[in-house]
Design a protein around this motif. Structure first.
Motif: not given
Length: 172
Positions: A115-122, A160-172
């Motif tokens: 949800g926080a990551m989605v809120n950061e999207l345009p 959006a999904m590309t951005t979210l996927r990158k952000r999630m991979n960076n958290e791991d």
């Protein structure tokens, strides 16, 4: 509308209310940042539905509801923008309740992170993500709601999904 059609119309509106109300409130809340304003937009949406012909909306009820709700919510947002800063929602609603407390905690943390990551999207990407994954609309239906082309919807979702996927991979 004849007297004999009124019970059928009422049942149709009731079924639409039961099926779509919570998703519409979440969607309107994401647009307005205000739960009361979101509920008002949804209420006005269903009041308009009461005046619509069942046959005219056959097969496209969900896109119609989301388009009307979006219009009402954006009207509220424009009005409120002049008076106050918008408050952003922090989470997406979970799809299903987890079975154990541990799963619930993990699920809650994951939903909060996403949800926080989605809120950061345009804003335009946020909207199509919410309509696709929270409301379950198809690309064509999202296009009808937003006024975008189906190709543009697909592009925004992919970005959006590309951005979210990158952000999630960076958290791991």
């Amino acid at each position: 509308m004849t007297q004999s059609e009124k019970p059928r119309q009422a049942a149709w509106v009731q079924a639409a209310l039961e099926r779509h109300e919570s998703a519409l409130v979440r969607y309107a809340f994401r647009l307005t940042g205000d739960l009361d304003a979101a509920r008002d937009a949804v209420q006005e949406t269903f009041l308009r539905l009461c005046r619509e012909d069942h046959a005219r909306l056959d097969g496209r009820l969900a896109p119609w509801l989301f388009a009307v709700c979006r219009s009402r919510a954006l009207d509220v947002q424009r009005k409120d923008r002049r008076m106050k800063t918008l408050v952003e929602s922090k989470s997406l609603a979970p799809a299903a309740a987890p079975a154990t407390p541990i799963e619930a905690a993990l699920h809650g943390e994951a939903c909060d992170r996403v949800g926080a990551m989605v809120n950061e999207l345009p804003a335009n990407q946020q909207e199509v993500v919410i309509l696709r994954f929270q409301a379950g609309l198809r690309y064509r239906e999202i296009a009808q709601v937003t006024g975008l082309s189906a190709g543009n919807v697909g592009f925004l979702l992919h970005a959006a999904m590309t951005t979210l996927r990158k952000r999630m991979n960076n958290e791991d």
